[in-house]
Enzyme design. Structure first.
Site, PDB file in Angstrom:
ATOM      1  N   PRO A  98      24.690 -36.706  10.194  1.00  0.00           N
ATOM      2  CA  PRO A  98      24.830 -37.640  11.434  1.00  0.00           C
ATOM      3  C   PRO A  98      26.353 -37.854  12.156  1.00  0.00           C
ATOM      4  O   PRO A  98      26.584 -38.278  12.950  1.00  0.00           O
ATOM      5  CB  PRO A  98      24.455 -39.005  10.906  1.00  0.00           C
ATOM      6  CG  PRO A  98      24.409 -38.814   9.399  1.00  0.00           C
ATOM      7  CD  PRO A  98      24.154 -37.390   8.965  1.00  0.00           C
ATOM      8  N   GLU A 107      23.488 -40.350   0.004  1.00  0.00           N
ATOM      9  CA  GLU A 107      24.454 -41.129   1.014  1.00  0.00           C
ATOM     10  C   GLU A 107      25.225 -40.010   1.795  1.00  0.00           C
ATOM     11  O   GLU A 107      25.731 -40.367   2.798  1.00  0.00           O
ATOM     12  CB  GLU A 107      25.382 -42.201   0.379  1.00  0.00           C
ATOM     13  CG  GLU A 107      24.561 -43.189  -0.454  1.00  0.00           C
ATOM     14  CD  GLU A 107      23.880 -43.976   0.869  1.00  0.00           C
ATOM     15  OE1 GLU A 107      24.406 -44.620   1.479  1.00  0.00           O
ATOM     16  OE2 GLU A 107      22.382 -44.101   0.346  1.00  0.00           O
ATOM     17  N   ARG A 159      13.079 -20.493  19.981  1.00  0.00           N
ATOM     18  CA  ARG A 159      12.780 -20.559  21.336  1.00  0.00           C
ATOM     19  C   ARG A 159      13.623 -19.658  22.009  1.00  0.00           C
ATOM     20  O   ARG A 159      13.118 -19.071  23.111  1.00  0.00           O
ATOM     21  CB  ARG A 159      12.709 -21.903  21.846  1.00  0.00           C
ATOM     22  CG  ARG A 159      11.448 -22.824  21.389  1.00  0.00           C
ATOM     23  CD  ARG A 159      11.729 -24.151  21.752  1.00  0.00           C
ATOM     24  NE  ARG A 159      11.007 -24.206  23.223  1.00  0.00           N
ATOM     25  CZ  ARG A 159      11.242 -23.981  24.191  1.00  0.00           C
ATOM     26  NH1 ARG A 159      12.678 -23.865  24.593  1.00  0.00           N
ATOM     27  NH2 ARG A 159      10.497 -23.875  25.623  1.00  0.00           N
TER      28      ARG A 159
END
Ligand code: ADE
Length: 248
Positions: free
Chosen positions: A88, A115, A153
């Protein structure tokens, strides 16, 4: 396109890779995904891959050694391809980054659990760090699937339609225009007449204007970086006169 994925949960990838376009890309040898369980490189009796953080505090941290050993034994030292850490804290993943990464034919993805990673993995093993959004998941597996899906894709031939990826939302930096299929009327809601007109120039103009309107309404931030023609800018300015609350 070839991916080496390093994870503690290889089994979560299999069903997704065995379905639809990813599966077809694998069968057509356009996509190869090799899954590596980081736990296989943990050397202690319990195959430990995490440990408590130095300095205290809650949570567990992924140990450096099993991750370095896994990546280096599969890809060499230094690894012969970009090594992307899913976190993140990484750079936000966008279609633009997908297009850049699609230029490589080999990528490694590292998925964390717990974590976080020992910082030395970030500093000395990863070449890139990617986040799929400003929220925290329980691990990097879904983000790695997201990245692999978006890149697959873009592999020529992976989508049935050769133009499939060029018209996508975000490919041009704009959101996509609305789509309709049969029937012409559904519960009294009609397909816009222009799409039935057979006038290709008119249809293209309508679609471009719809894409611009939609982007202006929903994601005006994208207009700052989208490639716009003078005609697009004129259209946006005319829209803004009607709806002055949209700032570009
Ligand atoms: N791991 C946990 N959350 C993540 C996120 N948002 N993006 C990438 N990797 C993650």
């Amino acid at each position: 396109m070839h991916f080496d994925v390093f994870t503690l949960l290889p089994e979560v990838f299999e069903p997704y890779l065995a379905a639809s376009i990813m599966q077809r890309a694998v069968s057509n040898r356009l996509l190869e995904v090799r899954l590596h369980n980081i736990r296989d490189w943990a050397t202690d009796r319990h195959h430990t891959t995490d440990d408590t953080p130095y300095g205290g505090g809650g949570g567990m941290v992924m140990k450096p050694d099993p991750v370095f050993s896994a990546v280096e034994s599969v890809l060499g030292n230094p690894p012969g391809c970009p090594v992307i850490l899913m976190t993140p804290q990484g750079e936000p993943f966008t279609q633009k980054i997908a297009m850049k990464l699609a230029e490589y034919d080999h990528l490694a993805l590292i998925c964390g659990r717990y974590e976080g990673f020992d910082e030395r993995i970030r500093e000395h093993l990863a070449t890139h760090e990617l986040s799929i959004g400003d929220y925290v998941l329980t691990g990097g597996e879904l983000p790695a699937l997201v990245v692999m899906d978006a890149l697959t894709r873009l592999v020529p031939g992976a989508l049935g339609d050769p133009d499939g990826a060029t018209d996508d939302s975000h490919a041009s930096g704009l959101l996509e225009y609305p789509h309709y299929t049969r029937p012409v009327e559904y519960r009294g809601w009609r397909v816009p007449d222009v799409l039935l007109s057979g006038n290709h120039a008119e249809i293209a103009r309508w679609r471009r204007q719809q894409a611009l309107m939609r982007t202006l309404e929903r994601r005006p931030d994208l207009l700052k970086t989208a490639e716009l023609t003078p005609l697009d800018i004129k259209f946006i300015n005319s829209m803004q006169k009607e709806q002055p609350d949209h700032e570009v």
